[in-house]
Design a protein around this motif. Structure first.
Motif, mmCIF file in Angstrom:
data_model
loop_
_atom_site.group_PDB
_atom_site.id
_atom_site.type_symbol
_atom_site.label_atom_id
_atom_site.label_comp_id
_atom_site.label_asym_id
_atom_site.label_seq_id
_atom_site.Cartn_x
_atom_site.Cartn_y
_atom_site.Cartn_z
ATOM 1 N N LYS A 95 23.259 17.777 17.426
ATOM 2 C CA LYS A 95 23.936 17.915 16.124
ATOM 3 C C LYS A 95 25.129 18.866 16.234
ATOM 4 C CE LYS A 95 20.395 16.785 12.791
ATOM 5 N NZ LYS A 95 21.086 15.808 11.983
ATOM 6 N N LEU A 96 24.965 19.950 16.995
ATOM 7 C CA LEU A 96 26.073 20.882 17.197
ATOM 8 C C LEU A 96 27.214 20.200 17.937
ATOM 9 C CD1 LEU A 96 27.331 23.728 17.098
ATOM 10 C CD2 LEU A 96 26.202 24.158 19.294
ATOM 11 N N GLU A 97 26.906 19.465 18.986
ATOM 12 C CA GLU A 97 27.939 18.774 19.752
ATOM 13 C C GLU A 97 28.658 17.731 18.902
ATOM 14 O OE1 GLU A 97 25.848 17.369 23.185
ATOM 15 O OE2 GLU A 97 26.076 19.286 24.233
ATOM 16 N N GLU A 98 27.910 17.026 18.056
ATOM 17 C CA GLU A 98 28.522 16.046 17.156
ATOM 18 C C GLU A 98 29.466 16.737 16.170
ATOM 19 O OE1 GLU A 98 27.203 12.889 13.664
ATOM 20 O OE2 GLU A 98 25.660 13.881 14.858
ATOM 21 N N ALA A 99 29.015 17.846 15.580
ATOM 22 C CA ALA A 99 29.860 18.591 14.638
ATOM 23 C C ALA A 99 31.095 19.134 15.350
ATOM 24 C CB ALA A 99 29.061 19.726 14.008
ATOM 25 N N TRP A 100 30.917 19.620 16.586
ATOM 26 C CA TRP A 100 32.020 20.163 17.375
ATOM 27 C C TRP A 100 33.081 19.098 17.652
ATOM 28 C CZ3 TRP A 100 32.067 19.657 23.146
ATOM 29 C CH2 TRP A 100 33.172 20.297 23.714
ATOM 30 N N SER A 131 39.332 15.924 14.366
ATOM 31 C CA SER A 131 39.741 15.622 13.003
ATOM 32 C C SER A 131 40.965 16.452 12.627
ATOM 33 C CB SER A 131 38.600 15.936 12.038
ATOM 34 O OG SER A 131 39.050 15.831 10.719
ATOM 35 N N PRO A 132 41.927 15.842 11.960
ATOM 36 C CA PRO A 132 43.104 16.614 11.541
ATOM 37 C C PRO A 132 42.803 17.555 10.372
ATOM 38 C CG PRO A 132 43.293 14.353 10.799
ATOM 39 C CD PRO A 132 42.053 14.430 11.651
ATOM 40 N N GLU A 133 41.716 17.274 9.639
ATOM 41 C CA GLU A 133 41.357 18.088 8.484
ATOM 42 C C GLU A 133 40.067 18.847 8.756
ATOM 43 O OE1 GLU A 133 40.942 15.351 5.287
ATOM 44 O OE2 GLU A 133 43.071 14.880 5.218
ATOM 45 N N LEU A 134 39.865 19.904 7.998
ATOM 46 C CA LEU A 134 38.649 20.702 8.085
ATOM 47 C C LEU A 134 37.461 19.873 7.626
ATOM 48 C CD1 LEU A 134 37.701 23.579 8.795
ATOM 49 C CD2 LEU A 134 37.934 24.135 6.371
ATOM 50 N N GLN A 135 36.437 19.809 8.445
ATOM 51 C CA GLN A 135 35.239 19.039 8.124
ATOM 52 C C GLN A 135 34.257 19.888 7.315
ATOM 53 O OE1 GLN A 135 34.731 15.644 9.180
ATOM 54 N NE2 GLN A 135 36.927 15.974 9.366
ATOM 55 N N GLU A 136 33.178 19.243 6.881
ATOM 56 C CA GLU A 136 32.136 19.933 6.130
ATOM 57 C C GLU A 136 31.517 21.041 6.983
ATOM 58 O OE1 GLU A 136 27.696 18.933 4.451
ATOM 59 O OE2 GLU A 136 29.099 17.296 4.704
ATOM 60 N N ASN A 137 31.246 22.163 6.341
ATOM 61 C CA ASN A 137 30.668 23.298 7.043
ATOM 62 C C ASN A 137 29.235 22.986 7.466
ATOM 63 O OD1 ASN A 137 30.152 25.798 8.079
ATOM 64 N ND2 ASN A 137 30.113 26.838 6.120
ATOM 65 N N ARG A 138 28.915 23.217 8.712
ATOM 66 C CA ARG A 138 27.569 22.972 9.252
ATOM 67 C C ARG A 138 26.899 24.301 9.589
ATOM 68 N NH1 ARG A 138 26.741 17.536 10.749
ATOM 69 N NH2 ARG A 138 24.625 18.315 10.854
ATOM 70 N N SER A 139 26.895 25.214 8.636
ATOM 71 C CA SER A 139 26.383 26.561 8.881
ATOM 72 C C SER A 139 24.904 26.569 9.234
ATOM 73 C CB SER A 139 26.643 27.465 7.678
ATOM 74 O OG SER A 139 25.989 26.966 6.534
ATOM 75 N N GLU A 140 24.120 25.620 8.689
ATOM 76 C CA GLU A 140 22.695 25.591 9.009
ATOM 77 C C GLU A 140 22.474 25.270 10.481
ATOM 78 O OE1 GLU A 140 23.930 21.494 8.145
ATOM 79 O OE2 GLU A 140 24.180 23.320 6.990
ATOM 80 N N VAL A 141 23.308 24.398 11.036
ATOM 81 C CA VAL A 141 23.203 24.073 12.459
ATOM 82 C C VAL A 141 23.621 25.278 13.294
ATOM 83 C CG1 VAL A 141 24.102 22.588 14.301
ATOM 84 C CG2 VAL A 141 23.538 21.603 12.085
ATOM 85 N N VAL A 142 24.702 25.944 12.890
ATOM 86 C CA VAL A 142 25.194 27.120 13.621
ATOM 87 C C VAL A 142 24.128 28.212 13.634
ATOM 88 C CG1 VAL A 142 26.908 28.968 13.591
ATOM 89 C CG2 VAL A 142 27.616 26.618 13.197
ATOM 90 N N GLU A 143 23.520 28.474 12.494
ATOM 91 C CA GLU A 143 22.490 29.516 12.427
ATOM 92 C C GLU A 143 21.289 29.174 13.293
ATOM 93 O OE1 GLU A 143 21.544 30.149 8.328
ATOM 94 O OE2 GLU A 143 23.593 30.752 7.845
ATOM 95 N N CYS A 144 20.860 27.920 13.251
ATOM 96 C CA CYS A 144 19.711 27.505 14.061
ATOM 97 C C CYS A 144 20.020 27.607 15.554
ATOM 98 C CB CYS A 144 19.297 26.084 13.710
ATOM 99 S SG CYS A 144 18.532 25.914 12.098
ATOM 100 N N VAL A 145 21.228 27.233 15.939
ATOM 101 C CA VAL A 145 21.617 27.319 17.352
ATOM 102 C C VAL A 145 21.661 28.777 17.795
ATOM 103 C CG1 VAL A 145 23.523 26.955 18.975
ATOM 104 C CG2 VAL A 145 22.820 25.117 17.454
ATOM 105 N N MET A 146 22.172 29.651 16.937
ATOM 106 C CA MET A 146 22.224 31.070 17.294
ATOM 107 C C MET A 146 20.810 31.639 17.464
ATOM 108 S SD MET A 146 25.463 32.288 15.021
ATOM 109 C CE MET A 146 25.384 33.988 15.522
ATOM 110 N N GLU A 147 19.886 31.238 16.600
ATOM 111 C CA GLU A 147 18.487 31.664 16.753
ATOM 112 C C GLU A 147 17.898 31.119 18.049
ATOM 113 O OE1 GLU A 147 16.129 30.661 13.347
ATOM 114 O OE2 GLU A 147 17.528 31.651 11.980
ATOM 115 N N GLN A 148 18.191 29.857 18.332
ATOM 116 C CA GLN A 148 17.688 29.241 19.558
ATOM 117 C C GLN A 148 18.232 29.960 20.792
ATOM 118 O OE1 GLN A 148 15.408 26.845 19.556
ATOM 119 N NE2 GLN A 148 15.308 26.852 21.763
#
Length: 100
Positions: free
Chosen positions: A30-35, A41-58
């Motif tokens: 999911k992180l790689e897909e969001a990345w 993308s030329p525009e800012l995508q939806e924030n995926r903060s839940e994925v970022v937080e989970c990855v940081m915990e992992q």
């Protein structure tokens, strides 16, 4: 009547537990897909903060596990490279968002 209540309750619990049961591999995917979406993308995508937080915990758990491994173990270097790779993807994702 009680069957209907238990069915509704179990559906709600399944929705909550599906997020909690995500494997580390699915989380990284999911992180790689969001990345990649953010990167290309030329525009800012939806924030995926839940994925970022989970990855940081992992990553924190992975580093804690790495500390318990013996220094001479060959698996330790492979795990360290994997941690570094995940950190790169995470920082690149966040950097792409900041640049936009």
């Amino acid at each position: 009547m009680s069957d209907a209540l238990s069915d509704d309750g179990s559906d709600l619990n399944q929705d909550d537990s599906q997020e909690d049961v995500m494997t580390p591999a699915e989380l990284i995917a999911k992180l790689e897909e969001a990345w990649l979406n953010e990167k290309f993308s030329p525009e800012l995508q939806e924030n995926r903060s839940e994925v970022v937080e989970c990855v940081m915990e992992q990553l924190t758990h992975m580093e804690a596990n790495l500390q318990r491994v013996k220094k001479g173990d060959s698996k330790a270097s492979i795990h360290r490279m994997e941690i570094d790779r995940i950190r790169f993807v995470l920082s690149s994702y966040l950097r792409s968002r900041l640049q936009k």
